[in-house]
Design an enzyme around this catalytic site. Sequence first.
Site, short mmCIF file in Angstrom:
data_model
loop_
_atom_site.label_atom_id
_atom_site.label_comp_id
_atom_site.label_asym_id
_atom_site.label_seq_id
_atom_site.Cartn_x
_atom_site.Cartn_y
_atom_site.Cartn_z
N TYR A 149 0.65 -1.67 -0.08
CA TYR A 149 -0.27 -0.23 -0.04
C TYR A 149 0.75 1.56 0.01
CZ TYR A 149 -3.44 3.55 1.93
OH TYR A 149 -4.57 4.52 1.41
N LYS A 153 1.06 4.08 -3.08
CA LYS A 153 1.04 5.69 -2.58
C LYS A 153 1.90 6.47 -2.93
CE LYS A 153 -4.27 5.22 -1.85
NZ LYS A 153 -4.91 5.89 -2.94
#
Length: 251
Positions: A149, A153
């Site tokens: 994750y 990002k």
Amino acid sequence: MFADKTVVVTGASSGIGRATALAFAREGASVVLVSRDQAALEAVAAEAAGPTTVVAADVMATDTPARVVQAATERFGGIDVLVNTAGIIGTASTDQTPDELFDRMFAINVRAPFRLMREAFPHIKARQGNVVNVSSVNGLRAFAGVAVYCSSKAALDHLTRCAALDWAPHGVRVNCVNPGVTVTNLHRRGGMDETRYAAFLERAKETHPLGRPGRADEIADAVLFVASDRAGWMTGDTIAVDGGRHLTCLR
């Protein structure tokens, strides 16, 4: 502030996307609402203060960028602002992350915004508009247990910076808003049950210097500012809206 502007918002059926779509509508924008959930989108459209059109689509689908752009141009004549809020989170350490989870997070969090930006660019350029990508404090800082994750990002942040350089000569701005922990359905959809989520939000009071998690409307306010003419000399920025979380060391 956005009268006579057309804004595309992905992930518009809930959370930050929903709050952002409604905020743009209150400011006079015509809003293209994008999500997989047709019923939820129609509820947002019914609540919106201005004209909307609904595109029920999976952002990963091959034809989604073309469908979204076609809906915006046929209904409203063009695109002024693209806001990519759709995203997912998965929790696993680096050694425990399966290929499927890695691929899905990068497909939704990076590839989907990239493809929609590319498809929408000619129309945004024609109106000297801009793109706002909704990233995360996880793109700015490393955290244990969410390696992919964080990586997805960070990739979205850098895509934003690269696109900002590519498109600056055309008068198109590209920026990121990077929320901290915000009360939405993101973590529940990522696998947290109610007990764990309640504990997670309680922990956010300690990990965020301002002492609380954020609200979706606070992130939406930041998105609207970055997309507005008041931010006309900002591009390639990653703007933390996180109660000071990005300022802290490991806690």
